[in-house]
Design a protein around this motif. Structure first.
Motif, PDB file in Angstrom:
ATOM      1  N   LEU A  59      -0.842  32.236  57.876  1.00  0.00           N
ATOM      2  CA  LEU A  59      -1.513  32.311  59.169  1.00  0.00           C
ATOM      3  C   LEU A  59      -1.765  30.890  59.617  1.00  0.00           C
ATOM      4  O   LEU A  59      -2.152  30.038  58.818  1.00  0.00           O
ATOM      5  CB  LEU A  59      -2.850  33.049  59.012  1.00  0.00           C
ATOM      6  CG  LEU A  59      -3.931  32.838  60.072  1.00  0.00           C
ATOM      7  CD1 LEU A  59      -3.513  33.417  61.411  1.00  0.00           C
ATOM      8  CD2 LEU A  59      -5.248  33.440  59.609  1.00  0.00           C
ATOM      9  N   GLY A  85       4.403  40.648  63.685  1.00  0.00           N
ATOM     10  CA  GLY A  85       3.994  40.870  65.068  1.00  0.00           C
ATOM     11  C   GLY A  85       4.483  39.728  65.949  1.00  0.00           C
ATOM     12  O   GLY A  85       5.404  38.997  65.588  1.00  0.00           O
ATOM     13  N   SER A  90      -3.682  36.448  69.006  1.00  0.00           N
ATOM     14  CA  SER A  90      -5.140  36.571  69.185  1.00  0.00           C
ATOM     15  C   SER A  90      -5.522  36.283  70.633  1.00  0.00           C
ATOM     16  O   SER A  90      -4.795  35.610  71.354  1.00  0.00           O
ATOM     17  CB  SER A  90      -5.876  35.614  68.240  1.00  0.00           C
ATOM     18  OG  SER A  90      -5.529  34.270  68.510  1.00  0.00           O
ATOM     19  N   TYR A 107      -1.973  43.436  56.290  1.00  0.00           N
ATOM     20  CA  TYR A 107      -2.425  42.088  56.654  1.00  0.00           C
ATOM     21  C   TYR A 107      -3.728  42.132  57.431  1.00  0.00           C
ATOM     22  O   TYR A 107      -3.884  42.936  58.348  1.00  0.00           O
ATOM     23  CB  TYR A 107      -1.362  41.394  57.513  1.00  0.00           C
ATOM     24  CG  TYR A 107      -0.111  41.061  56.757  1.00  0.00           C
ATOM     25  CD1 TYR A 107      -0.002  39.859  56.080  1.00  0.00           C
ATOM     26  CD2 TYR A 107       0.947  41.953  56.705  1.00  0.00           C
ATOM     27  CE1 TYR A 107       1.150  39.552  55.372  1.00  0.00           C
ATOM     28  CE2 TYR A 107       2.099  41.654  55.997  1.00  0.00           C
ATOM     29  CZ  TYR A 107       2.187  40.459  55.336  1.00  0.00           C
ATOM     30  OH  TYR A 107       3.323  40.152  54.632  1.00  0.00           O
ATOM     31  N   TYR A 108      -4.647  41.235  57.056  1.00  0.00           N
ATOM     32  CA  TYR A 108      -5.921  41.044  57.754  1.00  0.00           C
ATOM     33  C   TYR A 108      -6.127  39.564  57.975  1.00  0.00           C
ATOM     34  O   TYR A 108      -5.647  38.735  57.201  1.00  0.00           O
ATOM     35  CB  TYR A 108      -7.092  41.563  56.911  1.00  0.00           C
ATOM     36  CG  TYR A 108      -7.228  43.058  56.876  1.00  0.00           C
ATOM     37  CD1 TYR A 108      -8.171  43.694  57.675  1.00  0.00           C
ATOM     38  CD2 TYR A 108      -6.439  43.826  56.035  1.00  0.00           C
ATOM     39  CE1 TYR A 108      -8.315  45.081  57.631  1.00  0.00           C
ATOM     40  CE2 TYR A 108      -6.573  45.209  55.995  1.00  0.00           C
ATOM     41  CZ  TYR A 108      -7.510  45.823  56.793  1.00  0.00           C
ATOM     42  OH  TYR A 108      -7.652  47.181  56.759  1.00  0.00           O
ATOM     43  N   MET A 124      -9.083  40.859  62.438  1.00  0.00           N
ATOM     44  CA  MET A 124      -7.944  41.623  62.943  1.00  0.00           C
ATOM     45  C   MET A 124      -7.134  42.148  61.764  1.00  0.00           C
ATOM     46  O   MET A 124      -7.167  41.578  60.683  1.00  0.00           O
ATOM     47  CB  MET A 124      -7.052  40.740  63.820  1.00  0.00           C
ATOM     48  CG  MET A 124      -7.734  40.182  65.044  1.00  0.00           C
ATOM     49  SD  MET A 124      -6.604  39.229  66.097  1.00  0.00           S
ATOM     50  CE  MET A 124      -5.775  40.563  66.960  1.00  0.00           C
ATOM     51  N   ARG A 125      -6.402  43.231  62.020  1.00  0.00           N
ATOM     52  CA  ARG A 125      -5.462  43.733  61.028  1.00  0.00           C
ATOM     53  C   ARG A 125      -4.150  44.053  61.735  1.00  0.00           C
ATOM     54  O   ARG A 125      -4.134  44.325  62.942  1.00  0.00           O
ATOM     55  CB  ARG A 125      -5.995  44.947  60.293  1.00  0.00           C
ATOM     56  CG  ARG A 125      -6.037  46.211  61.073  1.00  0.00           C
ATOM     57  CD  ARG A 125      -6.436  47.420  60.194  1.00  0.00           C
ATOM     58  NE  ARG A 125      -6.614  48.597  60.997  1.00  0.00           N
ATOM     59  CZ  ARG A 125      -5.629  49.405  61.402  1.00  0.00           C
ATOM     60  NH1 ARG A 125      -4.396  49.148  61.076  1.00  0.00           N
ATOM     61  NH2 ARG A 125      -5.897  50.456  62.148  1.00  0.00           N
ATOM     62  N   PHE A 126      -3.073  44.018  60.956  1.00  0.00           N
ATOM     63  CA  PHE A 126      -1.767  44.316  61.530  1.00  0.00           C
ATOM     64  C   PHE A 126      -1.493  45.805  61.407  1.00  0.00           C
ATOM     65  O   PHE A 126      -1.538  46.376  60.327  1.00  0.00           O
ATOM     66  CB  PHE A 126      -0.670  43.519  60.817  1.00  0.00           C
ATOM     67  CG  PHE A 126       0.679  43.703  61.435  1.00  0.00           C
ATOM     68  CD1 PHE A 126       0.934  43.250  62.714  1.00  0.00           C
ATOM     69  CD2 PHE A 126       1.684  44.346  60.736  1.00  0.00           C
ATOM     70  CE1 PHE A 126       2.176  43.428  63.300  1.00  0.00           C
ATOM     71  CE2 PHE A 126       2.940  44.523  61.303  1.00  0.00           C
ATOM     72  CZ  PHE A 126       3.195  44.067  62.584  1.00  0.00           C
ATOM     73  N   ASN A 127      -1.221  46.447  62.540  1.00  0.00           N
ATOM     74  CA  ASN A 127      -0.849  47.853  62.576  1.00  0.00           C
ATOM     75  C   ASN A 127       0.674  47.904  62.496  1.00  0.00           C
ATOM     76  O   ASN A 127       1.361  47.727  63.500  1.00  0.00           O
ATOM     77  CB  ASN A 127      -1.361  48.501  63.859  1.00  0.00           C
ATOM     78  CG  ASN A 127      -1.046  49.979  63.947  1.00  0.00           C
ATOM     79  OD1 ASN A 127      -0.026  50.436  63.451  1.00  0.00           O
ATOM     80  ND2 ASN A 127      -1.927  50.714  64.604  1.00  0.00           N
ATOM     81  N   GLU A 132       1.758  45.670  65.967  1.00  0.00           N
ATOM     82  CA  GLU A 132       0.837  44.815  66.706  1.00  0.00           C
ATOM     83  C   GLU A 132      -0.435  44.567  65.910  1.00  0.00           C
ATOM     84  O   GLU A 132      -0.793  45.322  65.012  1.00  0.00           O
ATOM     85  CB  GLU A 132       0.502  45.432  68.058  1.00  0.00           C
ATOM     86  CG  GLU A 132      -0.251  46.750  67.960  1.00  0.00           C
ATOM     87  CD  GLU A 132      -0.447  47.431  69.305  1.00  0.00           C
ATOM     88  OE1 GLU A 132       0.253  47.090  70.271  1.00  0.00           O
ATOM     89  OE2 GLU A 132      -1.313  48.316  69.381  1.00  0.00           O
ATOM     90  N   TRP A 133      -1.125  43.490  66.270  1.00  0.00           N
ATOM     91  CA  TRP A 133      -2.412  43.136  65.666  1.00  0.00           C
ATOM     92  C   TRP A 133      -3.513  43.780  66.480  1.00  0.00           C
ATOM     93  O   TRP A 133      -3.479  43.755  67.717  1.00  0.00           O
ATOM     94  CB  TRP A 133      -2.575  41.623  65.647  1.00  0.00           C
ATOM     95  CG  TRP A 133      -1.703  40.972  64.630  1.00  0.00           C
ATOM     96  CD1 TRP A 133      -0.415  40.542  64.816  1.00  0.00           C
ATOM     97  CD2 TRP A 133      -2.038  40.673  63.280  1.00  0.00           C
ATOM     98  NE1 TRP A 133       0.064  40.006  63.656  1.00  0.00           N
ATOM     99  CE2 TRP A 133      -0.910  40.061  62.694  1.00  0.00           C
ATOM    100  CE3 TRP A 133      -3.177  40.865  62.513  1.00  0.00           C
ATOM    101  CZ2 TRP A 133      -0.896  39.647  61.373  1.00  0.00           C
ATOM    102  CZ3 TRP A 133      -3.170  40.448  61.187  1.00  0.00           C
ATOM    103  CH2 TRP A 133      -2.048  39.849  60.633  1.00  0.00           C
ATOM    104  N   TYR A 135      -7.992  44.429  66.696  1.00  0.00           N
ATOM    105  CA  TYR A 135      -9.298  43.974  66.235  1.00  0.00           C
ATOM    106  C   TYR A 135      -9.968  45.056  65.397  1.00  0.00           C
ATOM    107  O   TYR A 135      -9.840  46.242  65.672  1.00  0.00           O
ATOM    108  CB  TYR A 135     -10.191  43.570  67.406  1.00  0.00           C
ATOM    109  CG  TYR A 135      -9.790  42.229  67.957  1.00  0.00           C
ATOM    110  CD1 TYR A 135     -10.225  41.068  67.344  1.00  0.00           C
ATOM    111  CD2 TYR A 135      -8.947  42.132  69.054  1.00  0.00           C
ATOM    112  CE1 TYR A 135      -9.836  39.828  67.821  1.00  0.00           C
ATOM    113  CE2 TYR A 135      -8.553  40.890  69.533  1.00  0.00           C
ATOM    114  CZ  TYR A 135      -8.994  39.747  68.911  1.00  0.00           C
ATOM    115  OH  TYR A 135      -8.598  38.526  69.363  1.00  0.00           O
TER     116      TYR A 135
END
Length: 183
Positions: A59, A85, A90, A107-108, A124-127, A132-133, A135
């Motif tokens: 990151l 993503g 952000s 991922y967070y 945030m976490r990755f969906n 997508e990221w 919140y």
């Protein structure tokens, strides 16, 4: 290809992000991947994490995208680095940040907005299903250490200033709660 890592380090040979890993067998540092490095432009110091099967991710504050968050991971099948993503995902430029990977490879990240360092943080976490990221919960007063840990249910925990101590996100209450509260 599985990467076996005993130590991992990222450095920038501006504008390229390069990862090197130390072999557990002989202790020699080697570049991760054999293809070209990921050209990412100007960045500040990355936060890195090892995911499932020791796959490295990073990151960083992406200056090409207004200082917003970008995450890259090493794709072992293609032997190359790729974005998790979209780059610069952000809503805020990030100043202090930490990447974490849960027990299932999710991922967070936690960060302070560049205009409020050391104060209210965002998580945030990755969906992966949507690519997508998103919140996690409302902004929260996260301690400057920004350490991330996951329990055996993959619930993220952070060191908090208010309430003081360790907090976790409670989906039912949709807020950050002290670990002393029941989920």
């Amino acid at each position: 290809m599985k990467i076996q890592v005993s130590a991992l380090s990222f450095f920038m040979a501006m504008p390229v992000l390069v990862a090197v890993a130390q072999s557990p067998q002989d202790g020699v540092w080697q570049k991760v991947g054999t293809k070209e490095d990921l050209v990412i432009g100007s960045v500040t110091l990355p936060s890195f994490a090892l995911g499932s099967e020791d796959v490295p991710s990073a990151l960083y504050s992406d200056e090409a995208n207004g200082g917003k968050a970008s995450v890259v991971r090493f794709n072992t099948a293609k032997d190359e680095w790729s974005y998790v993503g979209q780059p610069g995902f952000s809503t805020d430029a990030i100043a202090e940040y930490k990447l974490g990977v849960d027990n299932m490879g999710g991922y967070y990240l936690a960060y302070f907005a560049a205009d409020t360092p050391g104060g209210t943080g965002r998580v945030m976490r990755f969906n992966a299903a949507k690519g997508e990221w998103i919140y996690v919960g409302p902004p929260h007063s996260i301690n400057q250490s920004l350490d991330i840990a996951f329990d055996n249910k993959n619930i993220p925990h952070f060191v908090s200033q208010e309430p003081p101590g360790v907090v976790r996100f409670n989906d039912k209450k949709e807020k950050w709660v002290s670990v002393s509260e029941q989920l």
